[in-house]
Design an enzyme around this catalytic site. Sequence first.
Site, PDB file in Angstrom:
ATOM      1  N   LYS A 115       0.942  -1.219  -0.226  1.00 37.78           N
ATOM      2  CA  LYS A 115      -0.167   0.019  -0.035  1.00 37.78           C
ATOM      3  C   LYS A 115       0.863   1.362  -0.033  1.00 37.78           C
ATOM      4  CE  LYS A 115      -4.368  -1.637   0.913  1.00 37.78           C
ATOM      5  NZ  LYS A 115      -5.783  -1.635   1.542  1.00 37.78           N
ATOM      6  N   LYS A 197      -5.513 -11.205  -8.405  1.00 37.82           N
ATOM      7  CA  LYS A 197      -6.628 -11.429  -7.594  1.00 37.82           C
ATOM      8  C   LYS A 197      -7.796 -10.461  -7.962  1.00 37.82           C
ATOM      9  CE  LYS A 197      -7.070  -9.517  -3.395  1.00 37.82           C
ATOM     10  NZ  LYS A 197      -7.452  -9.419  -2.110  1.00 37.82           N
ATOM     11  N   LYS A 200     -11.487  -4.876  -5.414  1.00 41.00           N
ATOM     12  CA  LYS A 200     -12.287  -3.817  -5.806  1.00 41.00           C
ATOM     13  C   LYS A 200     -11.622  -2.439  -6.130  1.00 41.00           C
ATOM     14  CE  LYS A 200     -13.445  -3.805  -0.801  1.00 41.00           C
ATOM     15  NZ  LYS A 200     -12.511  -3.358   0.107  1.00 41.00           N
TER      16      LYS A 200
HETATM   17  P1  ATP Z   1      -8.671  -3.512  -2.118  1.00 37.32           P
HETATM   18  O1  ATP Z   1      -8.807  -3.769  -3.523  1.00 37.32           O
HETATM   19  O2  ATP Z   1      -9.389  -2.289  -1.503  1.00 37.32           O
HETATM   20  O3  ATP Z   1      -7.427  -4.037  -1.517  1.00 37.32           O
HETATM   21  P2  ATP Z   1     -10.089  -6.057  -1.770  1.00 37.32           P
HETATM   22  O4  ATP Z   1     -11.241  -6.422  -3.033  1.00 37.32           O
HETATM   23  O5  ATP Z   1      -8.862  -6.975  -2.043  1.00 37.32           O
HETATM   24  O6  ATP Z   1      -9.870  -4.700  -1.522  1.00 37.32           O
HETATM   25  P3  ATP Z   1     -10.642  -6.435   1.015  1.00 37.32           P
HETATM   26  O7  ATP Z   1     -11.166  -5.473   1.412  1.00 37.32           O
HETATM   27  O8  ATP Z   1      -8.996  -6.342   1.118  1.00 37.32           O
HETATM   28  O9  ATP Z   1     -10.796  -6.565  -0.444  1.00 37.32           O
HETATM   29  O10 ATP Z   1     -11.076  -8.047   1.406  1.00 37.32           O
HETATM   30  C1  ATP Z   1     -12.319  -7.974   2.207  1.00 37.32           C
HETATM   31  C2  ATP Z   1     -12.427  -9.622   2.115  1.00 37.32           C
HETATM   32  O11 ATP Z   1     -12.727 -10.102   1.061  1.00 37.32           O
HETATM   33  C3  ATP Z   1     -11.366 -10.209   2.784  1.00 37.32           C
HETATM   34  O12 ATP Z   1     -11.662 -11.240   3.694  1.00 37.32           O
HETATM   35  C4  ATP Z   1     -10.532 -10.850   1.535  1.00 37.32           C
HETATM   36  O13 ATP Z   1      -9.887 -11.983   1.936  1.00 37.32           O
HETATM   37  C5  ATP Z   1     -11.687 -10.976   0.648  1.00 37.32           C
HETATM   38  N1  ATP Z   1     -11.436 -11.140  -0.982  1.00 37.32           N
HETATM   39  C6  ATP Z   1     -11.101  -9.923  -1.473  1.00 37.32           C
HETATM   40  N2  ATP Z   1     -10.804 -10.218  -2.799  1.00 37.32           N
HETATM   41  C7  ATP Z   1     -11.122 -11.438  -2.841  1.00 37.32           C
HETATM   42  C8  ATP Z   1     -10.723 -12.499  -4.171  1.00 37.32           C
HETATM   43  N3  ATP Z   1     -10.571 -12.017  -5.361  1.00 37.32           N
HETATM   44  N4  ATP Z   1     -11.090 -13.686  -3.869  1.00 37.32           N
HETATM   45  C9  ATP Z   1     -11.452 -14.335  -2.379  1.00 37.32           C
HETATM   46  N5  ATP Z   1     -11.824 -13.467  -1.453  1.00 37.32           N
HETATM   47  C10 ATP Z   1     -11.385 -12.038  -1.534  1.00 37.32           C
END
Ligand code: ATP
Length: 334
Positions: A115, A197, A200
Amino acid sequence: MLNDKKVLFSGMQATGNLTIGNYFGALSNWIKIADEYETFYGVMDLHSLTVRQEPAQFRKRARSLMALYIAAGLDPVKNCIYFQSHVSGHAELAWILNCFTYIGELNRMTQFKDKSAKHADNVNAGLFTYPVLMAADILLYQADVVPVGKDQMQHLEITRDIAIRFNNIYGDVFTVPEAYLGKSGAKIMSLADPTKKMSKSDENLNASIYLLDKRDDVIRKFKRAVTDSDNEIRYDESKPGISNLMDIYSCATGKSHDEISAEFAGKGYGEFKIAVGESVADILDKLQVEYDKILADKSYLDGIIKENAQKASYFSEKTLRKVKKKVGLTERIK
Ligand code: ATP
Ligand code: LTN
């Protein structure tokens, strides 16, 4: 233990719009296990402040996230769904735990490294101590289990280390939590680059399916999903695009990889992609109807926000009082 049940704590940051990665990887697992535990699910709005937010949009997003928790199937009466910032104990305990966490430990956190590279113009102290606030979230409720994705395991480890360190000095104050990795272990990958991955915060809007995407957009994005060129629907490491679509279809329908291969034997990618799109759109359609209903009923949502903040505060206060006493802070005279 609370009401004879083990305690579960989890939450998501109110940053960005949720994707089906968040849904299949986190939310839907939360719902499957909710009944077995006394649960606390936070809208982690204090954590979101580590990245600059536009205030009006942020406020809306946090409320929207809470509505999505409920729309996805978490009953807000049985599950304590609340805003992290409504319970002052999170910030208070985080400060105390900051004094029990070493800079060397925080320096090792990969999320901080990622980050701070991504937001090089705003590498603030909050980003650095993010894991300590997360430890406070979990320890405040004496959580036994914490469902998180693999990316959060390092933060859970440091939470355990802080709890053990504190307990070694002051006796059994905190429950040392365990990670709960979902049974399906689904990790949903980007539709534009299936080696990455689905996230969002991806800048490419076609890479992710958002929970609030309209049906046509869902189908269109799946049709455009990056795949290989051999046209066989088979789960294989060398076929990350198709394997990812099979994972998504499996999450949406409950079918196994073998069942999916059999269902689409002799059929092309085009037909398969539409089927995946339809199965996901069906789930999202239902979720969106609920979501719209919840957001439209202002007093219903406000009532939940109020009650659950009180409930969370009540439980968190017990831990906080104990911690303050143990470290030797002077008790307030009422
Ligand atoms: P950002 O892009 O803002 O870092 P993110 O989409 O990776 O966010 P987080 O807010 O970090 O999401 O995660 C929220 C929850 O969703 C966590 O438990 C994370 O493990 C799960 N999660 C996020 N993206 C995935 C994915 N692609 N597949 C499975 N689980 C996910
Ligand atoms: N960092 C987590 C969100 C989060 C969390 C928590 C998850 C903040 N506090 C406590 C579980 C328990 C993430 O998923 N990005």
